[in-house]
Design a protein around this motif. Structure first.
Motif, PDB file in Angstrom:
ATOM      1  N   ALA A  35       0.953  -1.180  -0.085  1.00  0.00           N
ATOM      2  CA  ALA A  35       0.110   0.188  -0.016  1.00  0.00           C
ATOM      3  C   ALA A  35       0.935   1.333   0.078  1.00  0.00           C
ATOM      4  CB  ALA A  35      -0.847   0.047   1.215  1.00  0.00           C
ATOM      5  N   GLY A  36       2.169   1.130   0.166  1.00  0.00           N
ATOM      6  CA  GLY A  36       2.915   2.194   0.130  1.00  0.00           C
ATOM      7  C   GLY A  36       3.879   2.444  -1.141  1.00  0.00           C
ATOM      8  N   ASN A  37       5.136   2.597  -0.984  1.00  0.00           N
ATOM      9  CA  ASN A  37       5.966   2.591  -1.994  1.00  0.00           C
ATOM     10  C   ASN A  37       6.570   1.469  -2.562  1.00  0.00           C
ATOM     11  OD1 ASN A  37       7.630   3.541  -4.080  1.00  0.00           O
ATOM     12  ND2 ASN A  37       9.133   4.539  -2.517  1.00  0.00           N
ATOM     13  N   TRP A  38       5.652   0.409  -3.106  1.00  0.00           N
ATOM     14  CA  TRP A  38       6.010  -0.966  -3.075  1.00  0.00           C
ATOM     15  C   TRP A  38       7.447  -1.250  -4.144  1.00  0.00           C
ATOM     16  CZ3 TRP A  38       4.339  -4.994  -7.083  1.00  0.00           C
ATOM     17  CH2 TRP A  38       4.810  -6.095  -6.638  1.00  0.00           C
ATOM     18  N   ASP A  39       8.168  -2.065  -3.367  1.00  0.00           N
ATOM     19  CA  ASP A  39       9.404  -2.337  -4.017  1.00  0.00           C
ATOM     20  C   ASP A  39       9.095  -3.979  -4.565  1.00  0.00           C
ATOM     21  OD1 ASP A  39      11.768  -3.412  -4.891  1.00  0.00           O
ATOM     22  OD2 ASP A  39      12.825  -2.767  -2.909  1.00  0.00           O
ATOM     23  N   PRO A  40       9.004  -4.292  -6.068  1.00  0.00           N
ATOM     24  CA  PRO A  40       8.508  -5.336  -6.435  1.00  0.00           C
ATOM     25  C   PRO A  40       9.903  -6.554  -6.460  1.00  0.00           C
ATOM     26  CG  PRO A  40       8.519  -4.216  -8.160  1.00  0.00           C
ATOM     27  CD  PRO A  40       8.901  -3.123  -6.997  1.00  0.00           C
ATOM     28  N   ASP A  41      11.116  -5.946  -6.359  1.00  0.00           N
ATOM     29  CA  ASP A  41      12.480  -6.664  -6.571  1.00  0.00           C
ATOM     30  C   ASP A  41      12.237  -8.235  -6.120  1.00  0.00           C
ATOM     31  OD1 ASP A  41      12.950  -4.473  -7.968  1.00  0.00           O
ATOM     32  OD2 ASP A  41      14.917  -4.189  -6.781  1.00  0.00           O
ATOM     33  N   LEU A  42      11.778  -8.248  -4.841  1.00  0.00           N
ATOM     34  CA  LEU A  42      11.888  -9.611  -4.102  1.00  0.00           C
ATOM     35  C   LEU A  42      10.798 -10.701  -4.612  1.00  0.00           C
ATOM     36  CD1 LEU A  42      12.721  -8.801  -0.393  1.00  0.00           C
ATOM     37  CD2 LEU A  42      14.276  -8.892  -2.318  1.00  0.00           C
ATOM     38  N   LEU A  43       9.945 -10.204  -5.480  1.00  0.00           N
ATOM     39  CA  LEU A  43       9.153 -11.169  -6.305  1.00  0.00           C
ATOM     40  C   LEU A  43      10.081 -11.969  -7.054  1.00  0.00           C
ATOM     41  CD1 LEU A  43       5.901 -11.424  -6.025  1.00  0.00           C
ATOM     42  CD2 LEU A  43       5.995  -9.910  -8.094  1.00  0.00           C
ATOM     43  N   PHE A  44      11.056 -11.420  -7.727  1.00  0.00           N
ATOM     44  CA  PHE A  44      11.981 -11.920  -8.635  1.00  0.00           C
ATOM     45  C   PHE A  44      12.867 -12.896  -8.005  1.00  0.00           C
ATOM     46  CE2 PHE A  44      10.061  -8.399 -10.727  1.00  0.00           C
ATOM     47  CZ  PHE A  44      10.012  -8.755 -12.021  1.00  0.00           C
ATOM     48  N   VAL A  45      13.186 -12.772  -6.610  1.00  0.00           N
ATOM     49  CA  VAL A  45      13.994 -13.667  -6.054  1.00  0.00           C
ATOM     50  C   VAL A  45      13.204 -15.133  -5.833  1.00  0.00           C
ATOM     51  CG1 VAL A  45      15.221 -14.077  -3.904  1.00  0.00           C
ATOM     52  CG2 VAL A  45      15.066 -11.746  -4.765  1.00  0.00           C
ATOM     53  N   MET A  46      12.139 -15.010  -5.285  1.00  0.00           N
ATOM     54  CA  MET A  46      11.098 -16.223  -5.264  1.00  0.00           C
ATOM     55  C   MET A  46      10.983 -16.562  -6.458  1.00  0.00           C
ATOM     56  SD  MET A  46       9.424 -17.327  -2.606  1.00  0.00           S
ATOM     57  CE  MET A  46       8.119 -18.240  -2.051  1.00  0.00           C
ATOM     58  N   GLY A  47      10.619 -15.929  -7.729  1.00  0.00           N
ATOM     59  CA  GLY A  47      10.448 -16.496  -9.060  1.00  0.00           C
ATOM     60  C   GLY A  47      11.492 -17.117  -9.527  1.00  0.00           C
ATOM     61  N   GLY A  48      12.832 -16.513  -9.352  1.00  0.00           N
ATOM     62  CA  GLY A  48      14.045 -17.176  -9.822  1.00  0.00           C
ATOM     63  C   GLY A  48      14.282 -18.720  -9.174  1.00  0.00           C
TER      64      GLY A  48
ATOM     65  N   ASP B   3      18.134  -3.189 -14.532  1.00  0.00           N
ATOM     66  CA  ASP B   3      19.457  -3.319 -13.963  1.00  0.00           C
ATOM     67  C   ASP B   3      19.185  -3.749 -12.313  1.00  0.00           C
ATOM     68  OD1 ASP B   3      20.860  -2.882 -16.065  1.00  0.00           O
ATOM     69  OD2 ASP B   3      21.935  -0.985 -15.339  1.00  0.00           O
ATOM     70  N   SER B   4      18.063  -3.205 -11.695  1.00  0.00           N
ATOM     71  CA  SER B   4      17.901  -3.733 -10.332  1.00  0.00           C
ATOM     72  C   SER B   4      17.235  -4.866 -10.320  1.00  0.00           C
ATOM     73  CB  SER B   4      16.946  -2.619  -9.753  1.00  0.00           C
ATOM     74  OG  SER B   4      15.515  -2.708 -10.234  1.00  0.00           O
ATOM     75  N   LEU B   5      16.814  -5.665 -11.378  1.00  0.00           N
ATOM     76  CA  LEU B   5      16.310  -7.131 -11.095  1.00  0.00           C
ATOM     77  C   LEU B   5      17.279  -7.908 -11.276  1.00  0.00           C
ATOM     78  CD1 LEU B   5      12.658  -6.671 -13.163  1.00  0.00           C
ATOM     79  CD2 LEU B   5      13.497  -6.411 -10.691  1.00  0.00           C
ATOM     80  N   ASP B   7      20.322  -8.354  -9.678  1.00  0.00           N
ATOM     81  CA  ASP B   7      20.513  -9.284  -8.482  1.00  0.00           C
ATOM     82  C   ASP B   7      19.676 -10.139  -8.050  1.00  0.00           C
ATOM     83  OD1 ASP B   7      23.228  -7.966  -8.595  1.00  0.00           O
ATOM     84  OD2 ASP B   7      23.035  -6.892  -7.015  1.00  0.00           O
ATOM     85  N   PRO B   8      18.683  -9.792  -7.755  1.00  0.00           N
ATOM     86  CA  PRO B   8      17.263 -10.571  -7.454  1.00  0.00           C
ATOM     87  C   PRO B   8      17.119 -11.866  -8.049  1.00  0.00           C
ATOM     88  CG  PRO B   8      16.673  -8.318  -7.364  1.00  0.00           C
ATOM     89  CD  PRO B   8      17.960  -8.381  -8.043  1.00  0.00           C
ATOM     90  N   ILE B   9      17.040 -11.627  -9.580  1.00  0.00           N
ATOM     91  CA  ILE B   9      17.114 -13.026 -10.211  1.00  0.00           C
ATOM     92  C   ILE B   9      18.382 -13.820  -9.977  1.00  0.00           C
ATOM     93  CG2 ILE B   9      16.772 -13.855 -12.663  1.00  0.00           C
ATOM     94  CD1 ILE B   9      15.040 -11.409 -13.277  1.00  0.00           C
ATOM     95  N   ILE B  10      19.392 -13.487 -10.075  1.00  0.00           N
ATOM     96  CA  ILE B  10      20.671 -14.289 -10.151  1.00  0.00           C
ATOM     97  C   ILE B  10      20.522 -14.775  -8.741  1.00  0.00           C
ATOM     98  CG2 ILE B  10      23.173 -14.599 -10.195  1.00  0.00           C
ATOM     99  CD1 ILE B  10      23.096 -12.342 -12.295  1.00  0.00           C
ATOM    100  N   GLY B  11      20.282 -14.151  -7.489  1.00  0.00           N
ATOM    101  CA  GLY B  11      20.377 -14.400  -6.321  1.00  0.00           C
ATOM    102  C   GLY B  11      19.243 -15.476  -5.887  1.00  0.00           C
ATOM    103  N   GLY B  12      18.176 -15.339  -6.681  1.00  0.00           N
ATOM    104  CA  GLY B  12      17.057 -16.375  -6.470  1.00  0.00           C
ATOM    105  C   GLY B  12      17.235 -17.528  -7.066  1.00  0.00           C
TER     106      GLY B  12
END
Lengths: 142, 140
Positions: A35-48, B3-5, B7-12
């Motif tokens: 609901a705030g300044n959402w940072d979606p990056d960690l979605l890609f950690v889980m996805g990868g 670019d910001s994605l 690190d998350p993708i490789i880390g994941g």
């Protein structure tokens, strides 16, 4: 020393967590703050990570045994019960209060912050307490 | 944005590869909460200890080898770290797993139980941050 792969896989896992941003509590809380300044990056950690496990797990589990152990040790529990949902809810609240789940908390020992030790000590205490609660609840049920 | 994605993708992907390598070699699920509790409660302390030593060393090595800055220490009072840790400990043991065991390995095994747990703790985390940041108005 047949257990050496545990060290290598731990190294890879810790490096992955540190690279991904999961050990940065600000980034984790920013991810949970939809609901705030959402940072979606960690979605890609889980996805990868899940892409790899979805692809490789069926292939590995077709083997009759793992490469260096007698058998696979897999969870047998299948039911979705109140215990699972209550536990996952309490865990999610703790995660959202500080920004650490267990893996990143332990990896962050490498950063040398005192609050990380407080978090981990209380996490261990909580795990012990959950075992005691289980004993008490099953006695009440009897 | 892209670019910001990286690190998350490789880390994941690294997290996924590590989990699959542990399954392929020792036949174990890389669930960190279970590995950590088992180090104290047993059995099979050897591999658990090695994995956790690797976990901490891997995090440290990543920053020294790549030059990626170490994240700032978490903000907030120590009592909040204590309360959060306690809830994470009770919850992961009661719910038989955390982000790694349920979220990464369990979903990889197509376990409906793990999918339910993951949806629940993600939702609880989102609601918690909503309440602390937007209802109560504190920002840890």
């Amino acid at each position: 020393m047949k257990q050496w792969p545990a060290l290598i896989t731990g190294l890879l896992f810790g490096a992955g967590l540190a690279l991904s941003g999961m050990t940065d509590t600000r980034k984790v809380l920013g991810f949970l703050d939809i609901a705030g300044n959402w940072d979606p990056d960690l979605l890609f950690v889980m996805g990868g990570a899940v892409l790899v496990t979805l692809g490789a797990t069926p292939f590995i589990l077709r083997w009759s045994s793992p490469l260096l152990a007698a058998a696979f040790s897999l969870p047998l529990e299948r039911t979705i019960d109140r215990r699972l949902i209550t536990g996952a809810t309490l865990f999610g609240i703790g995660w959202g209060l500080w920004g650490y789940c267990p893996g990143p908390a332990l990896t962050s020992i490498a950063y040398g912050s005192a609050s990380t030790w407080v978090f981990i000590s209380c996490m261990l205490g909580g795990m012990w307490l959950a075992g005691r609660l289980k004993v008490t609840v099953s006695r009440l049920d009897d | 944005m892209l670019d910001s994605l990286i690190d998350p993708i490789i880390g994941g992907v690294l997290i996924g590869i590590a989990s699959m390598a542990l399954l392929a070699t020792l036949g174990r699920i890389a669930g960190i909460s279970g590995i950590f509790w088992g180090l104290f409660a047993g059995p099979d302390r050897d591999w658990r200890g090695l994995f956790l030593v690797g976990l901490v060393a891997g995090g440290g090595l990543l920053h020294s080898l790549t030059g990626k800055p170490i994240p700032d220490a978490a903000e907030g009072p120590l009592w909040l770290a204590a309360l959060a840790g306690l809830l994470v400990g009770v919850g992961t043991r009661m719910g038989s797993g955390c982000t790694s065991g349920h979220g990464v390995c369990g979903i990889g095994r197509l376990s409906v139980r793990s999918l339910a747990a993951t949806a629940t703790f993600m939702a609880a985390g989102v609601v918690t941050v909503f309440v602390t940041r937007h209802v109560i108005g504190v920002t840890p």
